[in-house]
Scaffold this motif. Sequence first.
Motif, PDB file in Angstrom:
ATOM      1  N   LEU A 238       0.815  -1.210   0.000  1.00 32.11           N
ATOM      2  CA  LEU A 238       0.000   0.000   0.000  1.00 32.11           C
ATOM      3  C   LEU A 238       0.853   1.266   0.000  1.00 32.11           C
ATOM      4  N   ASP A 239       2.121   1.144   0.316  1.00 31.68           N
ATOM      5  CA  ASP A 239       3.055   2.263   0.283  1.00 31.68           C
ATOM      6  C   ASP A 239       3.408   2.578  -1.164  1.00 31.68           C
ATOM      7  N   PRO A 240       3.138   3.804  -1.640  1.00 34.42           N
ATOM      8  CA  PRO A 240       3.425   4.140  -3.041  1.00 34.42           C
ATOM      9  C   PRO A 240       4.905   4.095  -3.387  1.00 34.42           C
ATOM     10  N   GLU A 241       5.776   4.158  -2.368  1.00 35.99           N
ATOM     11  CA  GLU A 241       7.205   4.056  -2.628  1.00 35.99           C
ATOM     12  C   GLU A 241       7.601   2.618  -2.949  1.00 35.99           C
ATOM     13  N   LYS A 242       6.801   1.659  -2.514  1.00 31.76           N
ATOM     14  CA  LYS A 242       7.086   0.250  -2.770  1.00 31.76           C
ATOM     15  C   LYS A 242       6.313  -0.266  -3.984  1.00 31.76           C
ATOM     16  N   THR A 243       5.045   0.127  -4.086  1.00 26.97           N
ATOM     17  CA  THR A 243       4.206  -0.223  -5.230  1.00 26.97           C
ATOM     18  C   THR A 243       3.552   1.064  -5.712  1.00 26.97           C
ATOM     19  N   SER A 244       3.913   1.531  -6.887  1.00 28.12           N
ATOM     20  CA  SER A 244       3.379   2.802  -7.381  1.00 28.12           C
ATOM     21  C   SER A 244       1.877   2.683  -7.624  1.00 28.12           C
ATOM     22  N   PRO A 245       1.149   3.806  -7.625  1.00 25.02           N
ATOM     23  CA  PRO A 245      -0.281   3.754  -7.931  1.00 25.02           C
ATOM     24  C   PRO A 245      -0.580   3.048  -9.248  1.00 25.02           C
ATOM     25  N   PHE A 246       0.279   3.237 -10.255  1.00 19.36           N
ATOM     26  CA  PHE A 246       0.063   2.555 -11.533  1.00 19.36           C
ATOM     27  C   PHE A 246       0.202   1.042 -11.378  1.00 19.36           C
ATOM     28  N   GLU A 247       1.266   0.605 -10.682  1.00 20.79           N
ATOM     29  CA  GLU A 247       1.455  -0.826 -10.473  1.00 20.79           C
ATOM     30  C   GLU A 247       0.311  -1.405  -9.645  1.00 20.79           C
ATOM     31  N   LEU A 293     -12.944  -2.333 -10.636  1.00 19.12           N
ATOM     32  CA  LEU A 293     -12.265  -2.826  -9.440  1.00 19.12           C
ATOM     33  C   LEU A 293     -10.960  -2.072  -9.208  1.00 19.12           C
ATOM     34  N   ALA A 294     -10.143  -1.979 -10.239  1.00 15.94           N
ATOM     35  CA  ALA A 294      -8.834  -1.337 -10.111  1.00 15.94           C
ATOM     36  C   ALA A 294      -8.976   0.131  -9.723  1.00 15.94           C
ATOM     37  N   PHE A 295      -9.929   0.831 -10.347  1.00 12.21           N
ATOM     38  CA  PHE A 295     -10.110   2.251 -10.049  1.00 12.21           C
ATOM     39  C   PHE A 295     -10.584   2.445  -8.615  1.00 12.21           C
ATOM     40  N   GLU A 296     -11.580   1.680  -8.184  1.00  7.81           N
ATOM     41  CA  GLU A 296     -12.145   1.845  -6.845  1.00  7.81           C
ATOM     42  C   GLU A 296     -11.102   1.586  -5.760  1.00  7.81           C
ATOM     43  N   LEU A 297     -10.298   0.563  -5.927  1.00 10.47           N
ATOM     44  CA  LEU A 297      -9.321   0.228  -4.896  1.00 10.47           C
ATOM     45  C   LEU A 297      -8.132   1.179  -4.914  1.00 10.47           C
ATOM     46  N   THR A 298      -7.717   1.607  -6.105  1.00 11.52           N
ATOM     47  CA  THR A 298      -6.622   2.586  -6.181  1.00 11.52           C
ATOM     48  C   THR A 298      -7.068   3.911  -5.581  1.00 11.52           C
ATOM     49  N   LYS A 299      -8.313   4.285  -5.821  1.00 13.61           N
ATOM     50  CA  LYS A 299      -8.866   5.511  -5.220  1.00 13.61           C
ATOM     51  C   LYS A 299      -8.871   5.410  -3.700  1.00 13.61           C
ATOM     52  N   LEU A 300      -9.229   4.253  -3.188  1.00 16.58           N
ATOM     53  CA  LEU A 300      -9.297   4.056  -1.745  1.00 16.58           C
ATOM     54  C   LEU A 300      -7.928   4.200  -1.093  1.00 16.58           C
ATOM     55  N   GLU A 305      -7.340  11.281  -7.600  1.00 14.81           N
ATOM     56  CA  GLU A 305      -6.491  11.850  -8.644  1.00 14.81           C
ATOM     57  C   GLU A 305      -5.492  10.812  -9.165  1.00 14.81           C
ATOM     58  N   GLU A 306      -4.831  10.091  -8.238  1.00 18.79           N
ATOM     59  CA  GLU A 306      -3.875   9.071  -8.658  1.00 18.79           C
ATOM     60  C   GLU A 306      -4.579   7.912  -9.360  1.00 18.79           C
ATOM     61  N   ALA A 307      -5.782   7.592  -8.892  1.00 18.61           N
ATOM     62  CA  ALA A 307      -6.543   6.514  -9.537  1.00 18.61           C
ATOM     63  C   ALA A 307      -6.889   6.888 -10.971  1.00 18.61           C
ATOM     64  N   ALA A 308      -7.273   8.150 -11.181  1.00 21.85           N
ATOM     65  CA  ALA A 308      -7.619   8.610 -12.527  1.00 21.85           C
ATOM     66  C   ALA A 308      -6.398   8.581 -13.442  1.00 21.85           C
ATOM     67  N   LYS A 309      -5.241   8.984 -12.908  1.00 22.08           N
ATOM     68  CA  LYS A 309      -3.999   8.945 -13.702  1.00 22.08           C
ATOM     69  C   LYS A 309      -3.654   7.515 -14.094  1.00 22.08           C
ATOM     70  N   ALA A 310      -3.761   6.614 -13.125  1.00 17.93           N
ATOM     71  CA  ALA A 310      -3.430   5.218 -13.392  1.00 17.93           C
ATOM     72  C   ALA A 310      -4.371   4.620 -14.431  1.00 17.93           C
ATOM     73  N   LYS A 311      -5.652   4.961 -14.329  1.00 15.54           N
ATOM     74  CA  LYS A 311      -6.634   4.447 -15.283  1.00 15.54           C
ATOM     75  C   LYS A 311      -6.332   4.950 -16.692  1.00 15.54           C
ATOM     76  N   GLU A 312      -6.040   6.233 -16.802  1.00 14.51           N
ATOM     77  CA  GLU A 312      -5.739   6.820 -18.108  1.00 14.51           C
ATOM     78  C   GLU A 312      -4.468   6.208 -18.700  1.00 14.51           C
TER      79      GLU A 312
END
Length: 407
Positions: A238-247, A293-300, A305-312
Motif C-alpha cells: 500500500l506504500d506508493p514508494e514500494k508499489t506505485s499507484p500505476f502498479e 475494481l482497479a479504479f475503486e481500490l486505487t482511489k481508496l 487523482e492518482e486513480a484517474a492517472k493510473a486508469k488513463e
Amino acid sequence: MKVYEELVARGLIAQVTNEEEIRDMVNNGKATFYIGFDPTADSLHVGHFMALCLMKRLQMAGNKPIALVGGGTAMIGDPSGRTDLRQMMTPETIQHNVDCFKKQMSRFIDFSDGKAILVNNADWLMDLNYIEVLRDVGAHFSVNRMLSAECYKQRMEKGLSFLEFNYMIMQSYDFYKLFQDYGCNMQFGGDDQWSNMLGGTELIRRKLGKDAHAMTITLLLNSEGKKMGKTAKGAVWLDPEKTSPFEFYQYWRNVDDSDVLKCIRMLTFLPLEEIDKMESWEGAQLNEAKEILAFELTKLVHGEEEAAKAKESARALFSSGNAAEMPTVELSAEDLEDGSIGILNMLTKSGMVPSNSEARRAVQQGGVAVDGEKITDIHATVTEAQLSGDGLVLKKGKKNFRRMILK
C-alpha cells in the motif's frame, strides 16, 4: 440491508460465535472491535485489504474499531501458516513499522475524536513477567487443546519452538486486556486465527466469569485475502514508494476473470445492487469490471487523482503501448554500447528480473515485449533513438511494465 447482513452478502463472514447477539451489536453500532496487524514490514499489503475495508464498513455503521498492532507478539512470531521460525526483529524496527502502519490505516479509518484507536500490545506484553504469565494466564490453557489447533498441528512435524507455542497465549491475553481496558467486546480475524481467537474469548470468561461478553468472528482472510497479497517477493504494497499507484492499479486490472466479481463484492464500497448486475457480464464486459475494481481500490488507497492517472495510463498502454504515469527507469549513456542496449541487459536494468539468466528465460518463454511487440530473440537490441523522447514501454509477463527512457 443492515451492515451485518451486508457483510454476509459480500462473502466476508466465515465463522461466528453467538450470531444473534453479534448481529444485534454490529447493526446497532454497539460493537467495539479489534483486528490485529503483525508489523513484520514497513508497509501494509493487499493481504490486509479485507480487514481494513471491514473496519471502515463497521465504523461507518457506528461501531468503534481498535487497530491492534502486534509490537509485542511480533517479538514471538505467529506459527500460523508458516513452515519455519520467523526472523527476529529489533524493537526499533518494529516501532518503525508500527508508525508506518498508522499512517496507511488513516486512509481507511477515522482516528479523530476517539472514533477509533490504535494500540500496540507491546505496551502490556513487554511488562509481563514469566511467573505472572504462568500463573495468571497459562493456568487457563489446556496443552492438549492447544496442540489440537490447526496452526500448531501443521508445524509439529517440522518443529514448533516453545517460543511460538506461546503465541496463542499472548494473543488471547490481548483480547483480555482490550476487553478490560478499552471495553472491546468483539474480535475479528482470518480463518487461520480461529483457535487463537477462541482462546481469547475463553480466557475472558474463565477469568471474569461466564457472564462476561466477548464475541468472535472470523473472515475469509486466509483463503481469499491472504491469497491476494503474500508478503513474499512481488508483494503488492500500500506504500506508493514500494508499489506505485500505476502498479497497484495494474495488479487489480489483471486479476483472473473468475475472481473479479468476488473482489468487487468483498473489497469495494459499490452498492450490492450494482454489483449484482455485473454477474451476467462476460467477455469485454469483464475487462470493464476489472477497470472498475482497479479504479475503486486505487482511489481508496492513493486517492481519486492518482486513480484517474493510473486508469488513463493503463488505457493508453493497452491502446497504443504507451503510458504517461507508469514506473519509469532512466538509462544513461554508459548503459549503451555502440548506441544500443541488449534486451537482456535492459530487463535487468529495469529491475523486473534479478539477473541475465532470468532475463534470458523470460525472453525465451515469450513473456517480453517492447512497445507491444513480442521479443523472442535473446540477442535483440534497443537503439538510442528508441529510448529518446518519451522512451519505450518494456513489458514482462502480463502485469509488469516499465517506461525506459534515456536521460
